[in-house]
Design an enzyme around this catalytic site. Structure first.
Site, mmCIF file in Angstrom:
data_model
loop_
_atom_site.group_PDB
_atom_site.id
_atom_site.type_symbol
_atom_site.label_atom_id
_atom_site.label_comp_id
_atom_site.label_asym_id
_atom_site.label_seq_id
_atom_site.Cartn_x
_atom_site.Cartn_y
_atom_site.Cartn_z
ATOM 1 N N THR A 1 5.496 7.582 13.914
ATOM 2 C CA THR A 1 5.467 6.777 15.137
ATOM 3 C C THR A 1 4.027 6.594 15.609
ATOM 4 O O THR A 1 3.641 5.512 16.071
ATOM 5 C CB THR A 1 6.345 7.445 16.211
ATOM 6 O OG1 THR A 1 7.711 7.360 15.762
ATOM 7 C CG2 THR A 1 6.224 6.765 17.559
ATOM 8 N N GLU A 2 3.222 7.637 15.426
ATOM 9 C CA GLU A 2 1.811 7.582 15.822
ATOM 10 C C GLU A 2 1.078 6.444 15.092
ATOM 11 O O GLU A 2 0.413 5.616 15.718
ATOM 12 C CB GLU A 2 1.199 8.932 15.448
ATOM 13 C CG GLU A 2 -0.219 9.158 15.819
ATOM 14 C CD GLU A 2 -0.746 10.441 15.133
ATOM 15 O OE1 GLU A 2 0.042 11.186 14.513
ATOM 16 O OE2 GLU A 2 -1.962 10.650 15.218
ATOM 17 N N GLU B 1 9.501 1.081 10.774
ATOM 18 C CA GLU B 1 10.560 2.063 10.558
ATOM 19 C C GLU B 1 9.887 3.417 10.706
ATOM 20 O O GLU B 1 9.093 3.815 9.859
ATOM 21 C CB GLU B 1 11.137 1.837 9.161
ATOM 22 C CG GLU B 1 12.569 2.251 9.072
ATOM 23 C CD GLU B 1 12.670 3.638 8.536
ATOM 24 O OE1 GLU B 1 12.698 4.568 9.382
ATOM 25 O OE2 GLU B 1 12.686 3.805 7.317
ATOM 26 N N CYS C 1 13.301 10.529 7.522
ATOM 27 C CA CYS C 1 13.187 10.069 8.910
ATOM 28 C C CYS C 1 14.525 10.220 9.630
ATOM 29 O O CYS C 1 14.565 10.382 10.834
ATOM 30 C CB CYS C 1 12.687 8.633 8.947
ATOM 31 S SG CYS C 1 13.555 7.569 7.811
ATOM 32 N N LYS D 1 0.846 -1.203 0.000
ATOM 33 C CA LYS D 1 0.000 0.000 0.000
ATOM 34 C C LYS D 1 0.881 1.252 0.000
ATOM 35 O O LYS D 1 1.462 1.635 1.008
ATOM 36 C CB LYS D 1 -0.926 0.048 1.215
ATOM 37 C CG LYS D 1 -2.021 1.096 0.986
ATOM 38 C CD LYS D 1 -2.518 1.788 2.231
ATOM 39 C CE LYS D 1 -1.766 3.004 2.656
ATOM 40 N NZ LYS D 1 -1.908 4.222 1.849
ATOM 41 N N GLU E 1 9.352 15.706 15.853
ATOM 42 C CA GLU E 1 9.786 15.554 14.465
ATOM 43 C C GLU E 1 9.001 16.534 13.592
ATOM 44 O O GLU E 1 7.768 16.519 13.589
ATOM 45 C CB GLU E 1 9.532 14.127 13.999
ATOM 46 C CG GLU E 1 10.015 13.891 12.581
ATOM 47 C CD GLU E 1 9.849 12.449 12.127
ATOM 48 O OE1 GLU E 1 8.781 11.868 12.356
ATOM 49 O OE2 GLU E 1 10.804 11.915 11.529
ATOM 50 N N GLY F 1 6.617 4.968 8.411
ATOM 51 C CA GLY F 1 5.811 6.177 8.514
ATOM 52 C C GLY F 1 5.953 6.775 9.900
ATOM 53 O O GLY F 1 6.998 6.644 10.549
HETATM 54 P P1 NAP Z 1 1.660 8.270 8.155
HETATM 55 O O1 NAP Z 1 0.275 8.708 8.397
HETATM 56 O O2 NAP Z 1 2.361 7.510 9.201
HETATM 57 O O3 NAP Z 1 1.649 7.450 6.786
HETATM 58 C C1 NAP Z 1 2.525 6.402 6.436
HETATM 59 C C2 NAP Z 1 1.747 5.299 5.729
HETATM 60 O O4 NAP Z 1 0.794 4.729 6.639
HETATM 61 C C3 NAP Z 1 0.926 5.807 4.568
HETATM 62 O O5 NAP Z 1 0.883 4.816 3.553
HETATM 63 C C4 NAP Z 1 -0.436 5.988 5.204
HETATM 64 O O6 NAP Z 1 -1.483 5.986 4.297
HETATM 65 C C5 NAP Z 1 -0.505 4.789 6.096
HETATM 66 N N1 NAP Z 1 -1.481 4.898 7.181
HETATM 67 C C6 NAP Z 1 -2.006 6.017 7.739
HETATM 68 N N2 NAP Z 1 -2.873 5.696 8.716
HETATM 69 C C7 NAP Z 1 -2.901 4.354 8.790
HETATM 70 C C8 NAP Z 1 -3.598 3.417 9.601
HETATM 71 N N3 NAP Z 1 -4.427 3.807 10.551
HETATM 72 N N4 NAP Z 1 -3.371 2.097 9.402
HETATM 73 C C9 NAP Z 1 -2.508 1.682 8.452
HETATM 74 N N5 NAP Z 1 -1.832 2.522 7.646
HETATM 75 C C10 NAP Z 1 -2.018 3.840 7.812
HETATM 76 O O7 NAP Z 1 2.539 9.508 7.770
HETATM 77 P P2 NAP Z 1 2.004 10.858 7.121
HETATM 78 O O8 NAP Z 1 0.653 11.245 7.591
HETATM 79 O O9 NAP Z 1 2.163 10.699 5.673
HETATM 80 O O10 NAP Z 1 3.059 11.863 7.699
HETATM 81 C C11 NAP Z 1 2.923 12.331 9.038
HETATM 82 C C12 NAP Z 1 4.231 12.368 9.730
HETATM 83 O O11 NAP Z 1 4.811 11.073 9.757
HETATM 84 C C13 NAP Z 1 5.289 13.192 9.046
HETATM 85 O O12 NAP Z 1 5.167 14.530 9.272
HETATM 86 C C14 NAP Z 1 6.541 12.590 9.612
HETATM 87 O O13 NAP Z 1 6.797 13.117 10.877
HETATM 88 C C15 NAP Z 1 6.204 11.135 9.728
HETATM 89 N N6 NAP Z 1 6.710 10.350 8.605
HETATM 90 C C16 NAP Z 1 7.780 9.565 8.814
HETATM 91 C C17 NAP Z 1 8.288 8.826 7.761
HETATM 92 C C18 NAP Z 1 9.471 7.943 7.918
HETATM 93 O O14 NAP Z 1 10.112 7.620 6.924
HETATM 94 N N7 NAP Z 1 9.793 7.495 9.101
HETATM 95 C C19 NAP Z 1 7.719 8.896 6.509
HETATM 96 C C20 NAP Z 1 6.580 9.691 6.338
HETATM 97 C C21 NAP Z 1 6.103 10.403 7.403
HETATM 98 P P3 NAP Z 1 -1.969 7.371 3.684
HETATM 99 O O15 NAP Z 1 -0.787 8.084 3.213
HETATM 100 O O16 NAP Z 1 -2.805 6.900 2.589
HETATM 101 O O17 NAP Z 1 -2.695 8.050 4.776
#
Ligand code: NAP
Ligand code: MG
Length: 501
Positions: free
Chosen positions: A254-255, A274, A308, A199, A405, A252
């Site tokens: 941590t939340e 990760e 990240c 996904k 972050e 993605g």
């Molecule tokens: P995110 O919400 O954690 O998204 C990462 C992935 O998880 C996306 O494919 C997302 O889908 C999916 N996802 C979201 N909610 C989910 C759930 N309840 N169950 C399963 N999968 C789910 O990250 P984001 O909203 O794009 O970014 C928010 C923050 O996350 C950033 O500002 C950053 O701090 C952090 N982040 C960290 C990394 C890393 O490499 N460690 C990468 C991206 C973001 P959708 O995109 O379709 O919602």
């Protein structure tokens, strides 16, 4: 034809790819979503829609998991030799290389990053990732184990272990390196003989869908890789909780990582994560400043800070604080911000309106709390999601910009006194993903490297990634490691076989 076609000099293959709504890949076929719904993919440089893609939901995840299960348990993938598997994976690396332009164009359109960087870093590393793991397919060794069975004297035994694929894997990836994150996930899973439901992030589904075409072209059997687009709650969540999935791998926030752990509890599927970081980058007074200053700037500004591992907390030894921080601020001001398709652009837009709002809110919170922006601190222009590379000083450990972050081009700089102080301060975070040390004193570098609670320590360099080098986090930065031979363990079970002779 999409609206962007006239603005950018895109290749014919990219234009063709964007000329109709993109479907999802399930069981070797390109299909619409079960609901028939689609959603728009936006160019972050303009805020305009590029193309529509299928919007998956739990029904699509069900179909994809069923296809992955069938491919895992029967058919050509199941009976393929390791050598044949390795050849397919290598071939995919070759195909990525020969479609580098299209993949890089899609990455720039979708994510905003400069085209040259997308091609030289994202696409090249993705091809290399598949080639690195292709060689491992024939080397997934078990052990021959001499056993004693102390309660059965006089008996004779032959025992060995086998490494077997874990099964059907759900992989959920983010938007910051869309193609590369797909490669980090897919390559080791396929090497181990798993089948996958991938996904991509809703913001950046295009390069993974293009990769899906290359996977079909390479000759992977139907159902080995399935790709379902959609939103986290609608597709990610049902994938993470699916009883037919044996393992979920997530990158993605941590939340959301914590939500994945809860979702996985239903069938106790295996989990690797990760997650985020707030990585310390430490410059000692004996560092070679000619490399440390640009190094510290690139540690935070590479990929617009949407890494990240970004070196987002810059710690500088007292005596050189002004020189280094002014140098990094000067570098920030020099960065050319613009569309990723302009040849001289060094930093593109942030990925989305949401991320733009988030990063600018952090900038405002920093200024409101009394931090001073030596460079940047606001948006660039009035259209698209562009922000200024930002360097904050006069910060303290209570500030939100120092603790949380930001995932944008924003660094906080602070002075430190000595190695004991900096070891404690650097580790004063819930995260533990990466870190940097700049010094000519090799002994000091090793001493601090040992004390840092982080999955990666870069010494006199930053953001160095290689398929052979394990990457992952301590503490709330994650579970497990990606890349290197360690990532194979994420996708293998160990079976002990014991024979009485
Ligand atoms: P995110 O919400 O954690 O998204 C990462 C992935 O998880 C996306 O494919 C997302 O889908 C999916 N996802 C979201 N909610 C989910 C759930 N309840 N169950 C399963 N999968 C789910 O990250 P984001 O909203 O794009 O970014 C928010 C923050 O996350 C950033 O500002 C950053 O701090 C952090 N982040 C960290 C990394 C890393 O490499 N460690 C990468 C991206 C973001 P959708 O995109 O379709 O919602
Ligand atoms: Mg999200």
């Amino acid at each position: 034809m999409c609206a962007v076609a006239s603005d950018y000099d895109l290749s014919q293959r990219t234009l063709q790819f964007l000329s109709s709504p993109r479907q999802q890949l399930i069981g070797g076929k390109w299909v619409d979503s079960a609901s028939g719904q689609t959603f728009g993919v936006v160019d972050p440089a303009t805020g305009e829609e590029v193309v529509q893609v299928a919007r998956g939901n739990a029904a699509d995840i069900d179909a994809a998991v069923a296809a992955a299960r069938k491919a895992f348990e029967s058919g050509p993938w199941h009976s393929m030799t390791p050598s044949e598997r390795g050849k397919l994976i290598w071939k995919l690396g070759d195909l990525i290389e020969s479609h580098a332009r299209e993949l890089a164009e899609l990455e720039t359109l979708d994510n905003g990053k400069p085209f040259a960087i997308a091609q030289a870093a994202d696409v090249a590393l993705a091809a290399d990732q598949f080639r690195y793991y292709a060689g491992w397919a024939t080397k997934l060794l078990g052990d021959s184990i001499p056993i004693s069975v102390v309660y059965a004297p006089g008996t004779e035994w032959q025992a060995y272990s086998r490494r077997e694929p874990i099964g059907v894997v759900g992989q959920i990836i983010p938007w910051n390196f869309p193609l590369l994150m797909a490669a980090w996930k897919l390559a080791p899973a396929l090497t181990c003989g798993c089948t996958v439901v991938l996904k991509p992030a809703e913001q950046t589904p295009l390069s993974a869908l293009y990769l899906g075409q290359l996977i079909c072209e390479a000759g992977f059997p139907d159902g080995v890789v399935n790709i379902v687009n959609g939103f986290g709650e609608e597709t990610g969540a049902p994938l993470a909780s699916h009883p037919g999935v044996d393992k979920v791998a997530f990158t993605g926030s941590t939340e959301v990582g914590k939500l994945i752990v809860q979702a996985a509890a239903g069938n106790l599927k295996k989990v690797t994560l990760e997650l985020g970081g707030k990585s310390p980058n430490v410059v000692f007074s004996d560092a070679d400043l000619a490399s440390a200053v640009p190094g510290a700037a690139s540690a935070i500004f590479f990929n617009h800070g949407q890494c990240c591992a970004a070196g987002s907390r810059l710690f500088i030894e007292h005596s050189i604080f002004d020189d280094v921080v002014n140098g990094v601020a000067g570098a920030a001001k020099q960065i050319k911000v613009g569309s990723g398709f302009q040849a001289d652009t060094q930093m593109g837009p942030l990925v989305s309106q949401e991320q733009f709002d988030r990063v600018t809110a952090f900038m405002e919170a920093g200024l409101a709390a009394g931090a001073e922006a030596l460079a940047g601190g606001g948006r660039v222009g009035t259209r698209g999601y562009f922000v200024e590379p930002t360097v904050f000083v006069n910060t303290n450990h209570e500030m939100k910009i120092v603790r949380e972050e930001i995932f944008g081009p924003v660094v906080t700089a602070m002075p430190f006194k000595d190695i004991d102080e900096i070891a404690a301060v650097a580790n004063n975070t819930n995260y533990g993903l990466a870190s940097g040390i700049w010094t000519k004193d090799i002994s000091k570098a090793h001493k601090l490297a040992k004390r840092l609670r982080a999955g990666t320590v870069w010494i006199n360099c930053y953001n160095i990634f290689d398929a052979a080098l394990p990457f992952g986090g301590y503490k709330e930065s994650g579970w497990g490691r990606e890349m290197g031979h360690e990532a194979l363990n994420n996708y293998l079970e160990t079976k002990a076989v014991c024979i009485q002779l």
